[in-house]
Every structure is written in C-alpha cells, then in structure tokens.
Scaffold this active site. Sequence first.
Site, short mmCIF file in Angstrom:
data_model
loop_
_atom_site.label_atom_id
_atom_site.label_comp_id
_atom_site.label_asym_id
_atom_site.label_seq_id
_atom_site.Cartn_x
_atom_site.Cartn_y
_atom_site.Cartn_z
N GLY A 141 -21.91 -9.11 32.60
CA GLY A 141 -22.94 -8.08 32.67
C GLY A 141 -24.21 -8.51 31.97
O GLY A 141 -24.57 -9.68 31.97
N GLY A 188 -12.28 -9.48 31.64
CA GLY A 188 -11.31 -9.34 32.72
C GLY A 188 -10.21 -8.38 32.30
O GLY A 188 -9.89 -8.29 31.13
N GLY A 190 -5.36 -19.16 32.98
CA GLY A 190 -5.34 -19.58 31.58
C GLY A 190 -6.65 -20.14 31.07
O GLY A 190 -6.75 -20.54 29.91
N ILE A 194 -4.84 -12.30 29.04
CA ILE A 194 -3.59 -12.86 29.55
C ILE A 194 -3.48 -14.34 29.15
O ILE A 194 -2.41 -14.91 29.16
CB ILE A 194 -3.46 -12.73 31.09
CG1 ILE A 194 -4.50 -13.55 31.83
CG2 ILE A 194 -3.45 -11.28 31.53
CD1 ILE A 194 -4.13 -13.83 33.28
N ASP A 195 -4.62 -14.96 28.81
CA ASP A 195 -4.63 -16.40 28.51
C ASP A 195 -4.03 -16.72 27.14
O ASP A 195 -3.69 -17.86 26.86
CB ASP A 195 -6.06 -16.94 28.56
CG ASP A 195 -6.76 -16.62 29.87
OD1 ASP A 195 -6.06 -16.53 30.90
OD2 ASP A 195 -8.00 -16.48 29.87
N ARG A 199 -2.65 -10.70 36.67
CA ARG A 199 -3.32 -9.68 35.84
C ARG A 199 -3.00 -8.27 36.28
O ARG A 199 -3.30 -7.31 35.57
CB ARG A 199 -4.85 -9.88 35.93
CG ARG A 199 -5.30 -11.11 35.22
CD ARG A 199 -6.70 -11.09 34.68
NE ARG A 199 -7.69 -10.31 35.33
CZ ARG A 199 -8.93 -10.74 35.59
NH1 ARG A 199 -9.26 -11.99 35.31
NH2 ARG A 199 -9.81 -9.94 36.12
N GLU A 250 -4.85 -23.69 35.72
CA GLU A 250 -6.09 -23.81 36.49
C GLU A 250 -7.12 -24.72 35.82
O GLU A 250 -7.96 -25.32 36.49
CB GLU A 250 -6.72 -22.43 36.71
CG GLU A 250 -7.10 -21.73 35.41
CD GLU A 250 -7.69 -20.35 35.60
OE1 GLU A 250 -7.94 -19.95 36.76
OE2 GLU A 250 -7.92 -19.66 34.59
N ARG A 300 10.70 -29.66 49.58
CA ARG A 300 9.26 -29.80 49.37
C ARG A 300 8.89 -29.90 47.88
O ARG A 300 9.65 -29.47 47.01
CB ARG A 300 8.53 -28.57 49.91
CG ARG A 300 8.43 -28.56 51.41
CD ARG A 300 7.86 -27.24 51.88
NE ARG A 300 7.56 -27.28 53.30
CZ ARG A 300 7.40 -26.22 54.06
NH1 ARG A 300 7.54 -25.01 53.56
NH2 ARG A 300 7.11 -26.35 55.34
O1 F6P Z 1 -9.48 -14.74 31.12
C1 F6P Z 1 -8.64 -14.15 32.04
C2 F6P Z 1 -8.78 -14.80 33.39
O2 F6P Z 1 -7.85 -14.18 34.27
C3 F6P Z 1 -8.61 -16.30 33.39
O3 F6P Z 1 -7.27 -16.70 33.30
C4 F6P Z 1 -9.31 -16.67 34.67
O4 F6P Z 1 -9.81 -17.99 34.63
C5 F6P Z 1 -10.43 -15.68 34.73
O5 F6P Z 1 -10.07 -14.59 33.91
C6 F6P Z 1 -10.74 -15.20 36.12
O6 F6P Z 1 -11.86 -14.39 36.06
P1 F6P Z 1 -12.34 -13.46 37.24
O7 F6P Z 1 -11.52 -12.20 37.19
O8 F6P Z 1 -13.76 -13.21 36.95
O9 F6P Z 1 -12.10 -14.19 38.52
#
Ligand code: F6P
Length: 366
Positions: free
Chosen positions: A80, A15, A185, A141-142, A289, A237, A177
Amino acid sequence: METTIRRIGILTSGGDAPGLNAVIRSVVKTAIIRYGWDVVGIVDGFEGLIGQPRSRPLGLADVSGLLPRGGSVLGCTNRGHFKLDGQPDPAALESVFRQAAASIKRLEIDAVIVVGGDGSQRIGHALSLRGMGIVGVPKTIDNDLAGTESSFGFDTAVAFATDAIDRLHTTAESHGRVIVVEVMGRDAGWIALYSGIAGGADVILIPEIPFSLVEASAKIAARAAEGKRFSIVVAAEGAMPVGGSSLLPNAGGRIGAAHHVGIGPAVTAELQQLTGREARAVVLGHLQRGGSPSASDRLLATAYGEAATRAIADGKLGHLVAWRDGRIQLVPITDDVTAARLVPADHPLIETARGLGITFAGAADR
Ligand code: F6P
C-alpha cells in the site's frame, strides 16, 4: 508507562495467514471482558488509516464464530502507501505517517495492535517512534521473523504442504515420476524443511543452501537403482542454484523481493533432462495460506491476542509479543526483531534430514 485506555484499534497487515481472525477474536474478548474497553477494527491494514479512515466497531457478537475461520474479516493489504523498502520517498512517507496519526486521533484510539509480518512491524515501529501507541503481534506462514521463534500460520501451512506431499507420493509412485512441489516461504526455507521431512521428501531445496541439480539428480538416480522409480523434491520458492540465477533469468536480485517467482517449474524441466525421467511440477501457492487454522495456530493466535491486549493495559507500548524459550515474552520492536530469520546451517532438522538420506543438493551433501 501508565496510560488510561478507553478504546483500542486492531489491524491485520501484509499477506493473510490462518489465525488472523483468532487474534481478532482474542483481542476483542480480552479487551471487553477483562478491561471494559471499546475495540475498533481498522479495515485493510494500514491502508484503512489513509484519507478518510475506514474502520468498524468490534463487539462480542462480531467475533462470535471467528476462531476456525481463515483469512481476516478486517481485510489485509501488503503493498500500500507505506513503502519503507527500496528507496522510499521521505516526504511521501512522512505524509502517510501524518495521515495515519490523524486517523488514529480521529478514531479516538489509545493504542493499536498491529498483526503482521516483518514489513508491517517495521511500519508499526515507525509509527511508534512518531508517538503512536503500538503493540505488535507476529504473523507469517513463512516463520521468518527474527523477533519470535514462532508465528501463527506456519503450522497450518506446513500441515497443508505435508498433506499435499503425501498425496503426490501415491501418484508419483504409480507413474514412476519425479514430482517437484514448490512451497512458499520467501527467502526462508522453513516450510520446505518442515513439510519436506514430515512428508518424506527425497530432495529438499531451500534458499539457505545453494543447490546443484546434478547433485539432486544423482539422488534420484540412486533411488532408481534401488528400485524406487519415483522421487519427491520439495523446493522452497526462494531456493537458488549454486552461483545464483542460472534457472531463473530474474532471480539474481530476488533476496528481499516483494514477490517471488517460483522456481518449481524450472527445476522440474531441468531435472527431467538430467534424469531422463518424466517430471511434473506442483506449485502449492496460496493454498498454503487459505482455510482454517490448525489447533496449534489457534492456540498461538489466541495467546498472542490476549498477551498483546494485556501489554497495552500494562503500558508496554512499542513492544512485540513473541514466542521465546517456550513462552510468550514482550520484546521492544526494533530493526533487529523485524529482521529475517533464516534456517541456520546447523539447525537440528538439517542433520535429521541428512541422517535419513534426504539431500539438500548443496556442497555439504556431496
Ligand atoms: O509472506 C507470505 C507469503 O505467502 C510468501 O510465502 C510469499 O512469497 C508471498 O507472501 C506471496 O505474496 P502475495 O500474496 O502478494 O502473492
């Protein structure tokens, strides 16, 4: 090991993350200015090495202006041909490795810089074991790669999530709210922990601490009793309730899953029921991202790019550039460095959060 280098390759895999272009720029400038090498950009990550190789030469003019630019000018692929996870087909895998080796030879590349996260570094490791010259640069980013204490992209994602939480505070307060902010993550709670504290969340749900929404709703009720009609919940998530998958039907086997099903809306619905307060979900998703890297991510990406290029010159193939003990170090790429780095139960920021009354809604928060 001394190697004569004339041309190096670079690819961005997995990613995307803010700072990829800064690494490309740094590698190209160092390779050309300091070493006089040619640089070839491999397109779409490792996929560019399958079949007819897809690449383009990278000169100084090609990287001009790249420092602040998000994404990757070379393109990324995160699912891939190189399928190492699950139950890979060994024959198919060997065939793609052979194709990659043939492409690298055809492009006359002496070493490849692999910019990527855990899966990409595992592929790089496999190629390295098959004799290809690889140096890894950690990206995610995680911030969940065991080999390094810091990956570029994380700081930008945290800054974005923090800004979102700030904005959600004002609207949550106006309407009284509960707002649940789902952040990325994968199986790690770093983005949630950092942005949750920086943004002043009331509840932070992370994968490392199984949560109880009864516990979370008690915190929201306690705030209401103090006159705070709103609450902010930051949910990673990959966070999971105690006992597993009661909120998400397919959450049971998600650890290590390629794609996470967000938990934010499910948490929101249940909290609305438990608290009797109106609740809303905001899923930040890929916004975390996108966009320009922060100053700190630009610095890290630039330092990594220079160090990776220097590692090639020094014959340190098969290594990952990593941030450890306050400086960049070279560590051999192994399964250990590509493993997941999760938030430890005794991380100082967990203590910081609890000290401020933030709950993780786990057993230790009761
Ligand atoms: O590993 C980076 C990340 O953005 C994670 O935080 C997320 O779960 C995943 O990639 C999302 O992947 P995609 O871009 O395939 O939806």
